[in-house]
Design an enzyme around this catalytic site. Structure first.
Site, PDB file in Angstrom:
ATOM      1  N   SER A 107      37.661  32.966  41.346  1.00 18.08           N
ATOM      2  CA  SER A 107      37.994  33.907  40.386  1.00 18.08           C
ATOM      3  C   SER A 107      37.295  35.209  40.620  1.00 18.08           C
ATOM      4  O   SER A 107      36.174  35.134  40.876  1.00 18.08           O
ATOM      5  CB  SER A 107      37.682  33.280  39.056  1.00 18.08           C
ATOM      6  OG  SER A 107      37.775  34.307  38.028  1.00 18.08           O
ATOM      7  N   TYR A 137      30.806  28.867  33.789  1.00 15.08           N
ATOM      8  CA  TYR A 137      32.030  28.812  34.576  1.00 15.08           C
ATOM      9  C   TYR A 137      32.150  29.523  35.969  1.00 15.08           C
ATOM     10  O   TYR A 137      32.489  29.004  36.769  1.00 15.08           O
ATOM     11  CB  TYR A 137      33.174  29.151  33.660  1.00 15.08           C
ATOM     12  CG  TYR A 137      34.511  29.551  34.147  1.00 15.08           C
ATOM     13  CD1 TYR A 137      35.199  28.576  34.715  1.00 15.08           C
ATOM     14  CD2 TYR A 137      35.250  30.957  34.742  1.00 15.08           C
ATOM     15  CE1 TYR A 137      36.590  28.926  35.353  1.00 15.08           C
ATOM     16  CE2 TYR A 137      36.322  31.184  35.157  1.00 15.08           C
ATOM     17  CZ  TYR A 137      36.968  30.254  35.425  1.00 15.08           C
ATOM     18  OH  TYR A 137      38.146  30.275  36.236  1.00 15.08           O
ATOM     19  N   LYS A 176      32.520  28.303  40.173  1.00 17.22           N
ATOM     20  CA  LYS A 176      33.425  29.153  41.052  1.00 17.22           C
ATOM     21  C   LYS A 176      32.603  29.424  42.259  1.00 17.22           C
ATOM     22  O   LYS A 176      32.957  29.309  43.541  1.00 17.22           O
ATOM     23  CB  LYS A 176      34.121  30.216  40.692  1.00 17.22           C
ATOM     24  CG  LYS A 176      35.247  29.664  39.373  1.00 17.22           C
ATOM     25  CD  LYS A 176      36.172  28.995  39.860  1.00 17.22           C
ATOM     26  CE  LYS A 176      37.183  28.532  38.986  1.00 17.22           C
ATOM     27  NZ  LYS A 176      38.149  27.380  39.097  1.00 17.22           N
TER      28      LYS A 176
HETATM   29  P1  NAD Z   1      44.962  25.367  33.422  1.00 16.02           P
HETATM   30  O1  NAD Z   1      43.916  24.896  32.787  1.00 16.02           O
HETATM   31  O2  NAD Z   1      46.123  25.652  32.852  1.00 16.02           O
HETATM   32  O3  NAD Z   1      45.223  24.333  34.555  1.00 16.02           O
HETATM   33  C1  NAD Z   1      44.090  23.609  35.296  1.00 16.02           C
HETATM   34  C2  NAD Z   1      44.743  22.213  35.419  1.00 16.02           C
HETATM   35  O4  NAD Z   1      43.550  21.353  35.971  1.00 16.02           O
HETATM   36  C3  NAD Z   1      44.961  21.619  34.177  1.00 16.02           C
HETATM   37  O5  NAD Z   1      46.310  21.275  33.914  1.00 16.02           O
HETATM   38  C4  NAD Z   1      43.932  20.461  33.776  1.00 16.02           C
HETATM   39  O6  NAD Z   1      44.497  19.373  33.079  1.00 16.02           O
HETATM   40  C5  NAD Z   1      43.541  20.174  34.926  1.00 16.02           C
HETATM   41  N1  NAD Z   1      42.379  19.473  35.346  1.00 16.02           N
HETATM   42  C6  NAD Z   1      41.225  19.756  34.789  1.00 16.02           C
HETATM   43  N2  NAD Z   1      39.969  19.028  35.173  1.00 16.02           N
HETATM   44  C7  NAD Z   1      40.783  18.064  35.943  1.00 16.02           C
HETATM   45  C8  NAD Z   1      40.386  16.665  36.365  1.00 16.02           C
HETATM   46  N3  NAD Z   1      39.020  16.395  36.460  1.00 16.02           N
HETATM   47  N4  NAD Z   1      41.148  15.879  37.216  1.00 16.02           N
HETATM   48  C9  NAD Z   1      42.362  16.254  37.168  1.00 16.02           C
HETATM   49  N5  NAD Z   1      42.886  17.182  36.520  1.00 16.02           N
HETATM   50  C10 NAD Z   1      42.008  18.250  35.999  1.00 16.02           C
HETATM   51  O7  NAD Z   1      44.360  26.819  34.219  1.00 16.02           O
HETATM   52  P2  NAD Z   1      45.204  27.639  35.028  1.00 16.02           P
HETATM   53  O8  NAD Z   1      45.102  28.959  34.284  1.00 16.02           O
HETATM   54  O9  NAD Z   1      46.379  27.350  35.694  1.00 16.02           O
HETATM   55  O10 NAD Z   1      44.024  27.794  36.278  1.00 16.02           O
HETATM   56  C11 NAD Z   1      43.986  27.213  37.377  1.00 16.02           C
HETATM   57  C12 NAD Z   1      42.940  27.333  38.452  1.00 16.02           C
HETATM   58  O11 NAD Z   1      42.799  28.927  38.596  1.00 16.02           O
HETATM   59  C13 NAD Z   1      41.560  27.033  37.463  1.00 16.02           C
HETATM   60  O12 NAD Z   1      40.599  26.553  38.583  1.00 16.02           O
HETATM   61  C14 NAD Z   1      40.964  28.213  37.063  1.00 16.02           C
HETATM   62  O13 NAD Z   1      39.372  28.284  36.915  1.00 16.02           O
HETATM   63  C15 NAD Z   1      41.523  29.166  37.977  1.00 16.02           C
HETATM   64  N6  NAD Z   1      41.469  30.585  37.830  1.00 16.02           N
HETATM   65  C16 NAD Z   1      42.309  30.880  36.637  1.00 16.02           C
HETATM   66  C17 NAD Z   1      42.482  32.251  36.148  1.00 16.02           C
HETATM   67  C18 NAD Z   1      43.256  32.444  34.772  1.00 16.02           C
HETATM   68  O14 NAD Z   1      43.212  33.428  34.192  1.00 16.02           O
HETATM   69  N7  NAD Z   1      44.246  31.766  34.415  1.00 16.02           N
HETATM   70  C19 NAD Z   1      41.562  33.178  36.538  1.00 16.02           C
HETATM   71  C20 NAD Z   1      40.740  32.989  37.506  1.00 16.02           C
HETATM   72  C21 NAD Z   1      40.775  31.575  37.983  1.00 16.02           C
HETATM   73  C1  UD1 Z   2      38.425  36.667  31.036  1.00 19.25           C
HETATM   74  C2  UD1 Z   2      37.415  35.768  31.371  1.00 19.25           C
HETATM   75  C3  UD1 Z   2      36.912  35.949  33.045  1.00 19.25           C
HETATM   76  C4  UD1 Z   2      38.417  35.492  33.441  1.00 19.25           C
HETATM   77  C5  UD1 Z   2      39.624  36.324  33.151  1.00 19.25           C
HETATM   78  C6  UD1 Z   2      40.712  35.701  33.773  1.00 19.25           C
HETATM   79  C7  UD1 Z   2      35.654  36.264  29.565  1.00 19.25           C
HETATM   80  C8  UD1 Z   2      34.533  37.151  28.885  1.00 19.25           C
HETATM   81  N1  UD1 Z   2      36.120  36.504  30.775  1.00 19.25           N
HETATM   82  O1  UD1 Z   2      38.336  37.834  31.523  1.00 19.25           O
HETATM   83  O2  UD1 Z   2      35.971  34.967  33.418  1.00 19.25           O
HETATM   84  O3  UD1 Z   2      38.279  35.134  34.988  1.00 19.25           O
HETATM   85  O4  UD1 Z   2      39.638  35.903  31.702  1.00 19.25           O
HETATM   86  O5  UD1 Z   2      41.686  34.889  32.980  1.00 19.25           O
HETATM   87  O6  UD1 Z   2      36.316  35.499  28.748  1.00 19.25           O
HETATM   88  N2  UD1 Z   2      40.867  41.795  24.695  1.00 19.25           N
HETATM   89  C9  UD1 Z   2      41.054  42.394  23.593  1.00 19.25           C
HETATM   90  N3  UD1 Z   2      41.494  41.426  22.514  1.00 19.25           N
HETATM   91  C10 UD1 Z   2      41.643  39.967  23.049  1.00 19.25           C
HETATM   92  C11 UD1 Z   2      41.422  39.495  24.073  1.00 19.25           C
HETATM   93  C12 UD1 Z   2      40.919  40.269  25.061  1.00 19.25           C
HETATM   94  O7  UD1 Z   2      40.814  43.187  23.197  1.00 19.25           O
HETATM   95  O8  UD1 Z   2      41.874  39.178  21.829  1.00 19.25           O
HETATM   96  C13 UD1 Z   2      40.463  42.602  25.888  1.00 19.25           C
HETATM   97  C14 UD1 Z   2      39.163  42.131  26.794  1.00 19.25           C
HETATM   98  O9  UD1 Z   2      37.947  42.802  26.000  1.00 19.25           O
HETATM   99  C15 UD1 Z   2      39.349  42.803  27.956  1.00 19.25           C
HETATM  100  C16 UD1 Z   2      40.924  42.682  28.210  1.00 19.25           C
HETATM  101  O10 UD1 Z   2      41.497  42.608  26.993  1.00 19.25           O
HETATM  102  O11 UD1 Z   2      39.114  44.181  28.159  1.00 19.25           O
HETATM  103  C17 UD1 Z   2      41.333  41.359  28.993  1.00 19.25           C
HETATM  104  O12 UD1 Z   2      40.773  40.420  28.355  1.00 19.25           O
HETATM  105  P1  UD1 Z   2      41.137  38.902  29.102  1.00 19.25           P
HETATM  106  O13 UD1 Z   2      42.284  38.638  28.975  1.00 19.25           O
HETATM  107  O14 UD1 Z   2      40.067  37.858  28.208  1.00 19.25           O
HETATM  108  O15 UD1 Z   2      40.498  38.682  30.528  1.00 19.25           O
HETATM  109  P2  UD1 Z   2      38.826  39.188  31.075  1.00 19.25           P
HETATM  110  O16 UD1 Z   2      38.177  39.944  29.998  1.00 19.25           O
HETATM  111  O17 UD1 Z   2      39.152  39.979  32.290  1.00 19.25           O
END
Ligand code: NAD
Ligand code: UD1
Length: 358
Positions: free
Chosen positions: A145, A169, A173
């Site tokens: 991430s 978190y 990572k």
């Molecule tokens: P998500 O929560 O939708 O998907 C993660 C999946 O992992 C879920 O389906 C959950 O049930 C499964 N899981 C968690 N723990 C488990 C375990 N012990 N055994 C088996 N399954 C398990 O999240 P996502 O948004 O699809 O994200 C996927 C990956 O990308 C995650 O590792 C997350 O940290 C990373 N990531 C997500 C974002 C984002 O904004 N969505 C940003 C950066 C990184």
């Molecule tokens: C969040 C996570 C980050 C993760 C990323 C991607 C936090 C502190 N950080 O960051 O670890 O990698 O998501 O999923 O949670 N905002 C509003 N109102 C809202 C929600 C968000 O104004 O109700 C603003 C935030 O202040 C920010 C932008 O929207 O400026 C994006 O926010 P968000 O979607 O939560 O993503 P990140 O802040 O990048």
């Protein structure tokens, strides 16, 4: 296009040799990014085996992946904290590489429950790596991430900048990245792509799969989508006094199907390379909160009421990627605009106001 001759003398033409050969284990496959990536993998001709414990997802997402692609695959309901159950999946399939999405991802929750986050994210990854080692699997694509960069002042963010996560978190990572780097040192055949996602949003164009957050969404776009569909009254903009053109925070939003395509490219790269490499997956373009709100209004035709509240602790003023390394090495580049991201989110949200339901 690859052409090859079979032992019967027939010339076969296909997009990739991997189309017939490669079985990929996808952990966390039912989640938001996992389910979209499964679509791209299946469409690219890979076979997949899906693992999830549905702690933050529903099996319905994977039924819809099968519906979209017209392809089937096996699904294992496994908690990756259980080494034996995970090992059994490797024992029964000839897995060649892993894409590892499984993990807990809510920043605030990780601050409140650090042990749960360290245990789930680290132990499940260590178990996975042990099973890979036992079964001779040496290739992995990992969901890291942009959060590993922490509160960097300097943008755009580059992979060679120091990493300094600011919450449990993000620490998980960074630690997993280090575990995979160490494995690549220990085994010269090991290959890992560490994908640092920026802000994934949007949904598959079919509107059949999308992001289905549990409870009140923490992230901007799912929150805005729920306001648009009438589930929430108004958006609170977290801070209007940042040093940015309109005073609101700037982020690098990336369409989840572009991200899914990035995994297909990273997989192809990792199959042919050793060592561990980090790649930013972002567009390189920042958008402010108000720009997102206005783009969503355009896409949906719905007005989004909002008010400006205080800053959210831990938020940076701006974060966006330098995506040139992924461009240069993986041959990947994001193609979809903020308007596409909002249109596809709205398509999903308006057709599925309650996500995948109960
Ligand atoms: P998500 O929560 O939708 O998907 C993660 C999946 O992992 C879920 O389906 C959950 O049930 C499964 N899981 C968690 N723990 C488990 C375990 N012990 N055994 C088996 N399954 C398990 O999240 P996502 O948004 O699809 O994200 C996927 C990956 O990308 C995650 O590792 C997350 O940290 C990373 N990531 C997500 C974002 C984002 O904004 N969505 C940003 C950066 C990184
Ligand atoms: C969040 C996570 C980050 C993760 C990323 C991607 C936090 C502190 N950080 O960051 O670890 O990698 O998501 O999923 O949670 N905002 C509003 N109102 C809202 C929600 C968000 O104004 O109700 C603003 C935030 O202040 C920010 C932008 O929207 O400026 C994006 O926010 P968000 O979607 O939560 O993503 P990140 O802040 O990048």
């Amino acid at each position: 296009m690859v052409m090859f001759q079979t032992k019967f003398g027939i010339v076969v033409m296909m997009d990739s040799l991997l189309e017939v050969a490669c079985l990929i284990l996808v952990t966390g496959a039912a989640g938001y990014i996992g389910s979209h990536t499964c679509v791209s993998l299946l469409n690219a001709g890979y076979d997949i085996v899906a693992v999830d414990n549905f702690t933050n997802s529903k099996p319905e997402a994977l039924s819809r992946v099968q519906e979209i692609t017209g392809k089937t695959f096996s699904l294992h309901s496994v908690n990756m904290l259980n080494q034996e159950d995970l090992d059994a999946v490797f024992a029964e399939s000839n897995i060649e590489a892993v894409i590892h999405f499984a993990g807990l991802k809510a920043v605030g929750e990780s601050v409140a429950q650090p042990l749960r986050y360290y245990e789930n994210n680290l132990v499940s990854t260590i178990n996975l790596c042990k099973s890979m080692q036992k079964h001779g699997v040496k290739k992995i694509v990992f969901s890291s991430s942009a959060t590993v960069y922490g509160a960097q002042e300097q943008v755009p963010l580059r992979e060679d900048m120091p990493i300094a996560p600011v919450n449990p978190y993000g620490q998980t990572k960074a630690m997993i990245e280090q575990i995979l780097r160490d494995l690549a040192v220990a085994d010269e055949q090991f290959g890992a792509a560490l994908l640092r996602y920026f802000n994934p949003v949007g949904a598959h164009a079919s509107g059949r799969i999308g992001e289905d957050p549990q409870g009140i969404p923490n992230n901007l776009v799912p929150y805005v989508a729920q306001v648009a569909v009438g589930k929430r009254a108004e958006l609170t903009v977290h801070g209007g006094d940042y040093d940015t053109p309109d005073g609101t925070g700037i982020r690098d939003y990336i369409h989840v199907m572009d991200l899914a395509d990035g995994h297909v490219k990273a997989l192809a790269w990792v199959m042919n390379h050793t060592g561990a490499e980090a790649f930013n997956l972002g567009t390189g373009k920042g958008s402010s909160v108000l720009e997102v709100v206005h783009a969503f209004e355009q896409a949906s035709g719905v007005r989004i009421p909002y008010h400006i509240g205080p800053r959210r602790p831990g938020d940076a003023a701006r974060s966006f990627a330098d995506p040139t390394k992924a461009q240069r090495i993986l041959g990947w580049q994001a193609t979809k605009s903020l308007a596409d991201m909002c249109a596809d989110t709205w398509h999903w949200q308006s057709q599925n106001p309650n996500g995948y339901g109960e």
